[in-house]
Every structure is written in C-alpha cells, then in structure tokens.
Design a protein around this motif. Sequence first.
Motif, PDB file in Angstrom:
ATOM      1  N   GLY A   1      17.878 -77.053 -39.029  1.00 14.63           N
ATOM      2  CA  GLY A   1      16.902 -76.165 -39.671  1.00 14.63           C
ATOM      3  C   GLY A   1      15.476 -76.674 -39.510  1.00 14.63           C
ATOM      4  N   GLU A   2      15.286 -77.972 -39.697  1.00 15.05           N
ATOM      5  CA  GLU A   2      13.926 -78.515 -39.613  1.00 15.05           C
ATOM      6  C   GLU A   2      13.408 -78.536 -38.170  1.00 15.05           C
ATOM      7  OE1 GLU A   2      14.605 -81.142 -43.665  1.00 15.05           O
ATOM      8  OE2 GLU A   2      14.312 -82.223 -41.790  1.00 15.05           O
ATOM      9  N   THR A   3      14.309 -78.767 -37.220  1.00 16.86           N
ATOM     10  CA  THR A   3      13.874 -78.754 -35.817  1.00 16.86           C
ATOM     11  C   THR A   3      13.482 -77.346 -35.389  1.00 16.86           C
ATOM     12  OG1 THR A   3      15.377 -80.584 -35.333  1.00 16.86           O
ATOM     13  CG2 THR A   3      14.564 -79.333 -33.444  1.00 16.86           C
ATOM     14  N   VAL A   4      14.351 -76.395 -35.705  1.00 20.67           N
ATOM     15  CA  VAL A   4      14.062 -75.001 -35.358  1.00 20.67           C
ATOM     16  C   VAL A   4      12.740 -74.561 -35.992  1.00 20.67           C
ATOM     17  CG1 VAL A   4      14.825 -72.646 -35.913  1.00 20.67           C
ATOM     18  CG2 VAL A   4      16.461 -74.305 -34.980  1.00 20.67           C
ATOM     19  N   THR A   5      12.551 -74.920 -37.251  1.00 23.90           N
ATOM     20  CA  THR A   5      11.327 -74.499 -37.951  1.00 23.90           C
ATOM     21  C   THR A   5      10.105 -75.184 -37.353  1.00 23.90           C
ATOM     22  OG1 THR A   5      12.677 -74.361 -39.936  1.00 23.90           O
ATOM     23  CG2 THR A   5      10.320 -74.155 -40.238  1.00 23.90           C
TER      24      THR A   5
ATOM     25  N   SER B   1      23.098 -65.513 -35.115  1.00 22.05           N
ATOM     26  CA  SER B   1      24.304 -65.611 -35.947  1.00 22.05           C
ATOM     27  C   SER B   1      24.412 -66.947 -36.663  1.00 22.05           C
ATOM     28  CB  SER B   1      25.562 -65.400 -35.103  1.00 22.05           C
ATOM     29  OG  SER B   1      25.466 -64.246 -34.327  1.00 22.05           O
ATOM     30  N   SER B   2      23.588 -67.918 -36.292  1.00 22.12           N
ATOM     31  CA  SER B   2      23.661 -69.224 -36.963  1.00 22.12           C
ATOM     32  C   SER B   2      23.337 -69.119 -38.453  1.00 22.12           C
ATOM     33  CB  SER B   2      22.694 -70.204 -36.310  1.00 22.12           C
ATOM     34  OG  SER B   2      22.988 -70.314 -34.950  1.00 22.12           O
ATOM     35  N   PHE B   3      22.661 -68.048 -38.839  1.00 22.91           N
ATOM     36  CA  PHE B   3      22.326 -67.879 -40.261  1.00 22.91           C
ATOM     37  C   PHE B   3      23.406 -67.111 -41.032  1.00 22.91           C
ATOM     38  CE2 PHE B   3      18.150 -68.262 -38.132  1.00 22.91           C
ATOM     39  CZ  PHE B   3      17.694 -69.389 -38.784  1.00 22.91           C
ATOM     40  N   VAL B   4      24.405 -66.616 -40.296  1.00 22.56           N
ATOM     41  CA  VAL B   4      25.435 -65.796 -40.942  1.00 22.56           C
ATOM     42  C   VAL B   4      26.304 -66.660 -41.859  1.00 22.56           C
ATOM     43  CG1 VAL B   4      27.508 -64.409 -40.508  1.00 22.56           C
ATOM     44  CG2 VAL B   4      25.473 -64.100 -39.096  1.00 22.56           C
ATOM     45  N   ASN B   5      26.401 -66.253 -43.099  1.00 18.48           N
ATOM     46  CA  ASN B   5      27.159 -67.008 -44.124  1.00 18.48           C
ATOM     47  C   ASN B   5      26.668 -68.439 -44.281  1.00 18.48           C
ATOM     48  OD1 ASN B   5      28.704 -64.804 -44.540  1.00 18.48           O
ATOM     49  ND2 ASN B   5      30.409 -65.499 -43.264  1.00 18.48           N
ATOM     50  N   ASN B   6      25.472 -68.707 -43.833  1.00 21.11           N
ATOM     51  CA  ASN B   6      24.967 -70.075 -43.864  1.00 21.11           C
ATOM     52  C   ASN B   6      23.641 -70.111 -44.638  1.00 21.11           C
ATOM     53  OD1 ASN B   6      24.348 -72.724 -43.401  1.00 21.11           O
ATOM     54  ND2 ASN B   6      24.696 -72.642 -41.177  1.00 21.11           N
ATOM     55  N   ASP B   7      23.764 -69.909 -45.959  1.00 21.10           N
ATOM     56  CA  ASP B   7      22.556 -69.862 -46.792  1.00 21.10           C
ATOM     57  C   ASP B   7      21.829 -71.192 -46.812  1.00 21.10           C
ATOM     58  OD1 ASP B   7      22.926 -67.277 -47.362  1.00 21.10           O
ATOM     59  OD2 ASP B   7      23.773 -67.566 -49.363  1.00 21.10           O
TER      60      ASP B   7
ATOM     61  N   LEU C   1      21.333 -73.304 -44.315  1.00 19.72           N
ATOM     62  CA  LEU C   1      20.422 -73.333 -43.158  1.00 19.72           C
ATOM     63  C   LEU C   1      19.238 -72.390 -43.395  1.00 19.72           C
ATOM     64  CD1 LEU C   1      20.119 -74.439 -40.199  1.00 19.72           C
ATOM     65  CD2 LEU C   1      21.069 -72.257 -39.457  1.00 19.72           C
ATOM     66  N   ARG C   2      19.559 -71.216 -43.903  1.00 21.77           N
ATOM     67  CA  ARG C   2      18.525 -70.213 -44.177  1.00 21.77           C
ATOM     68  C   ARG C   2      17.499 -70.756 -45.182  1.00 21.77           C
ATOM     69  NH1 ARG C   2      19.269 -63.945 -44.631  1.00 21.77           N
ATOM     70  NH2 ARG C   2      21.101 -64.335 -43.363  1.00 21.77           N
ATOM     71  N   ASN C   3      17.983 -71.379 -46.246  1.00 19.06           N
ATOM     72  CA  ASN C   3      17.067 -71.886 -47.274  1.00 19.06           C
ATOM     73  C   ASN C   3      16.189 -73.020 -46.740  1.00 19.06           C
ATOM     74  OD1 ASN C   3      18.084 -70.076 -49.060  1.00 19.06           O
ATOM     75  ND2 ASN C   3      19.526 -71.510 -50.004  1.00 19.06           N
ATOM     76  N   ILE C   4      16.777 -73.883 -45.917  1.00 20.22           N
ATOM     77  CA  ILE C   4      15.990 -74.982 -45.327  1.00 20.22           C
ATOM     78  C   ILE C   4      14.849 -74.390 -44.493  1.00 20.22           C
ATOM     79  CG2 ILE C   4      16.068 -76.838 -43.590  1.00 20.22           C
ATOM     80  CD1 ILE C   4      19.026 -77.334 -44.606  1.00 20.22           C
ATOM     81  N   VAL C   5      15.192 -73.391 -43.704  1.00 17.23           N
ATOM     82  CA  VAL C   5      14.207 -72.762 -42.815  1.00 17.23           C
ATOM     83  C   VAL C   5      13.128 -72.026 -43.625  1.00 17.23           C
ATOM     84  CG1 VAL C   5      13.970 -70.887 -41.120  1.00 17.23           C
ATOM     85  CG2 VAL C   5      15.738 -72.627 -40.809  1.00 17.23           C
ATOM     86  N   VAL C   6      13.555 -71.288 -44.637  1.00 16.89           N
ATOM     87  CA  VAL C   6      12.593 -70.544 -45.475  1.00 16.89           C
ATOM     88  C   VAL C   6      11.638 -71.521 -46.169  1.00 16.89           C
ATOM     89  CG1 VAL C   6      12.370 -69.180 -47.598  1.00 16.89           C
ATOM     90  CG2 VAL C   6      14.015 -68.507 -45.855  1.00 16.89           C
TER      91      VAL C   6
ATOM     92  N   PHE D   1      13.659 -62.651 -42.506  1.00 15.84           N
ATOM     93  CA  PHE D   1      15.021 -62.467 -41.995  1.00 15.84           C
ATOM     94  C   PHE D   1      15.307 -60.973 -42.078  1.00 15.84           C
ATOM     95  CE2 PHE D   1      15.096 -66.878 -43.140  1.00 15.84           C
ATOM     96  CZ  PHE D   1      15.950 -67.454 -42.200  1.00 15.84           C
ATOM     97  N   ILE D   2      15.884 -60.406 -41.037  1.00 14.78           N
ATOM     98  CA  ILE D   2      16.223 -58.982 -41.126  1.00 14.78           C
ATOM     99  C   ILE D   2      17.740 -58.838 -41.116  1.00 14.78           C
ATOM    100  CG2 ILE D   2      14.535 -57.207 -40.457  1.00 14.78           C
ATOM    101  CD1 ILE D   2      14.673 -58.199 -37.634  1.00 14.78           C
TER     102      ILE D   2
END
Length: 265
Positions: free
Chosen positions: A201-205, A225-231, A233-238, A250-251
């Motif tokens: 998450g931190e690298t992508v961001t 799809s890496s964010f699917v069911n993976n809150d 990862l999503r929260n780290i990125v947000v 996120f859409i």
Amino acid sequence: MKIGIDAGGTLIKVVTETNNKRTFKKWLTTQIDQVAEWLNHIDKADISITGGKAQYLDSIIKHNVKRSIEFEATYTGIQILLKEHDIHLDTYIFSNVGTGTSIHYATAQNQERAGGTGAGGGMIQGLGYLLTQISDYEELVQTAINGDRDKIDLKVKHIYKGDKTPISGDLTAANFGHVLQNIHDDFPNADRLAALMGIVGETVTTVSIHAAKQFKTENVVYIGSSFVNNDLLRNIVVDYTILRGLNPYFIENGEFSGALGSIYC
Ligand code: ADP
C-alpha cells in the motif's frame, strides 16, 4: 449483447451489457479455457477484448472480436464510471493495482502512462505465500485484517525514541525494519500479512503521489482487484494519500474499467 473482457495476469474481468443492463463477472486467468467455452456457446454478441491474455483468448474462440489497447480501454472505463458516480475531475492520476501496478496521468481528453511498480496484487499473493504458506486469496486478506505491524515495521518514532521527530513519527521509516529488534518475539501470520499490505500500500501510494506531483494534479483514482475484499490495503492507501495532501478516489467496480472501456473505445 455487448461483452467487454479484460484478460489480465491473474483475473479475467467480464462486463456484459444487454438492454442497458450491465453485469460484472470475474474468473481466474487459469480458467481461461472455461471462459472460451462459455463464449463459444453464445451465438451472437459484440465482443471486445483487452489485456495481456487477449491474444490467447481471441485465438481460442469462434467469434470475430474487437481488440483494444489496455491503457486506452482502462481510461475509457474509468471516465464512464466516474461520470456515472457524479465524480468530476479535470485531471487525475489513476493507479491500477492489478497483478502489478500501472500508473497513468489522465485529463478529460486522454491518458499517458506515468510509471509503475512491481508492488501490487501479485506481490501480495506471492510474498504472502512465502511468509505464511497461505495460497488462498480470501484467507490471505482475512488473516491480514487482525494483524499488528508494530513489531515488524520500523516507524520514525521508533528511531527517535521520544525525541522530537522531523516528520510525523507515525510514518514508516523501514518496512520490515523492526523485525531484528524483536527477534525473540513471535510473528503471527496476521502480523506478517498486515506488514505485507503495508509495504504494498505504501509503495503504490508513494509512486502515485510522485506522479501526481510531477503532473501537478491533486487527485488519485485507485482501481484494480487488489482492493477487492481488502479493506486493510484500501485504508492504508487512503490514509497515506490524504496524509500527503492529495484526494484519493475509489470507484465501485473500478477493477472492471478495462473490460467496460474495451466496449466503448
Ligand atoms: P490483472 O488484470 O493483472 O489480473 P487485477 O486488477 O484483476 O489484475 O488484480 C489481480 C489481483 O487481485 C491479484 O493479484 C490479487 O491480489 C487480487 N485478487 C482479488 N480477488 C482475487 C481472487 N479471487 N483470486 C485471486 N486474486 C484476487
């Protein structure tokens, strides 16, 4: 019936449109022959295909298909989904966190590739397996949820130990950099996987933020799809995107952007 397909490295995303009704479906790329069988049972459809496995899929189905360029298809799909969700962005970075991560700058007219990183969904699965022997994706992401990164990741405040820090003490100084200082502790699978979500998450961001600064935009749209069911990862990125002063988006069904866009470009 219109069928748009994004045949990717890990997953095949399929969007079907009939009489203004849209459906979304995913298959594992290892099931590509089953997808072909399903398509070969359909008599008549306008089929468009994009993605790394498009050539192969095209070669094993009976239909004449339209082939589209992956980045263009993804951009077209994102533009459609943003509009449908009433999100209006003049310029933005989109980060497609698939098997790998591809980063693009987009305006109302077009997109250009801005970079990428090998940290992404494939790394979550592969390194996740090496760390825990878990190969099932759902089990992997569910296990990570309850993890604690504190003993694994070195934060700025760990280094400064109570002294005033030059940047936020809660920022990661070194992913996995705290392990040897806690060498006599256990590292449960949950903690290992939470730290893995952290580094991805931190690298992508970080890469996305650099692209945003380079292209002078404040908006980052994350799909894949890496964010699917993976809150987690999503929260780290947000959180990290906001911390760096940018606006994360996120859409819904964003991971189907390429499949949807292939129908329309
Ligand atoms: P690609 O187009 O490269 O296949 P995707 O956007 O479909 O990329 O993302 C693939 C990633 O999504 C995988 O590496 C994995 O982390 C994650 N993923 C989500 N759901 C699944 C699933 N059911 N099985 C495997 N991986 C999944």
